[in-house]
Enzyme design. Structure first.
Site, PDB file in Angstrom:
ATOM      1  N   ILE A  11      24.965 111.059  82.852  1.00  0.00           N
ATOM      2  CA  ILE A  11      24.044 112.168  83.520  1.00  0.00           C
ATOM      3  C   ILE A  11      23.623 113.333  82.754  1.00  0.00           C
ATOM      4  CG2 ILE A  11      25.837 113.874  84.084  1.00  0.00           C
ATOM      5  CD1 ILE A  11      24.919 113.865  86.907  1.00  0.00           C
ATOM      6  N   SER A  12      23.908 113.554  81.618  1.00  0.00           N
ATOM      7  CA  SER A  12      23.489 114.382  80.807  1.00  0.00           C
ATOM      8  C   SER A  12      22.383 113.984  79.902  1.00  0.00           C
ATOM      9  CB  SER A  12      24.603 115.056  79.654  1.00  0.00           C
ATOM     10  OG  SER A  12      24.065 115.750  78.671  1.00  0.00           O
ATOM     11  N   PRO A  13      21.255 114.815  79.878  1.00  0.00           N
ATOM     12  CA  PRO A  13      19.887 114.436  79.070  1.00  0.00           C
ATOM     13  C   PRO A  13      20.212 114.661  77.820  1.00  0.00           C
ATOM     14  CG  PRO A  13      19.345 116.235  80.388  1.00  0.00           C
ATOM     15  CD  PRO A  13      20.687 115.655  80.942  1.00  0.00           C
ATOM     16  N   ALA A  15      23.209 114.693  76.244  1.00  0.00           N
ATOM     17  CA  ALA A  15      24.019 113.499  75.706  1.00  0.00           C
ATOM     18  C   ALA A  15      23.051 112.359  75.320  1.00  0.00           C
ATOM     19  CB  ALA A  15      24.992 113.178  76.642  1.00  0.00           C
TER      20      ALA A  15
END
EC number: 5.99.1.4
Length: 208
Positions: A11-13, A15
């Site tokens: 979900i983390s851009p 990451a």
């Protein structure tokens, strides 16, 4: 050879960007990486923090910031049609692709690009079904094993002090975020700064 544990949530851009840039950032170093999917929302809950999307101004800034960072770093990125979204299906898919719950770089790459390239709905059931067919996991995505492994990875991350994604752990040291890659490289370069300044930060009193 150093070993890096990469805590991530699809979900983390940040990451995603860190995942794409890691090989370039550490070019020339001998290292291995273990990818550990975790539930970012559980970290937020544990640390009593709001997610970026829960603060409207921060959400708008984050969207613009990651688009700019992608452009600056030469990484293809389009915001998904819905964000945030429920990442559990993707996290469990990654875990189901390995007996140990430690997906390969290829699996992580396919899932990250499913989310962050093309601008589509990352949690769409048909797209998730197609991705599952492509990756052909040996275990069922909804099996109890995947749920147990995700909880275990997340609990382990919390116990080690992880508070965000991406986080890189090496030799018990935690490096948080895309912008920590140069610092991680310096550690692998055996920069003498880490011999004194790292521990000195633990001696500073709490901020008011």
């Amino acid at each position: 050879m150093k070993h890096i544990t990469f805590y991530l949530d699809f979900i983390s851009p940040y990451a995603y960007l860190a995942f794409e840039k890691l090989p370039e950032a550490l070019l020339g170093h001998s290292y291995s990486v273990t990818y550990r999917p975790i539930l970012f929302a559980a970290l937020l809950k544990h640390h009593s923090q709001l997610g970026p999307a829960e603060i409207p101004a921060k959400r708008a800034w984050t969207d613009r910031h990651v688009l700019w960072l992608a452009q600056q770093n030469g990484v293809e990125l389009q915001l998904p049609a819905q964000h945030p979204f429920n990442p559990l299906g993707l996290l469990r898919l990654a875990l189901a692709c390995s007996d140990s719950g430690l997906p390969s770089r290829y699996v992580c790459e396919r899932i990250f690009r499913h989310v962050w390239q093309g601008g589509q709905d990352a949690a769409d059931a048909q797209r998730l079904q197609a991705l599952t067919a492509q990756l052909a996991p040996p275990h069922g995505v909804n099996d109890a094993l995947a749920r147990i492994q995700l909880r275990s990875h997340t609990d382990d991350a919390i116990a080690k002090g992880v508070f965000g994604a991406p986080t890189f752990e090496v030799d018990g040291k935690l490096f948080w975020g895309l912008d920590s890659l140069p610092m991680l490289k310096a550690y692998l370069d055996e920069d003498p700064w880490f011999g004194s300044a790292w521990a000195a930060a633990d001696q500073v009193g709490q901020w008011p």
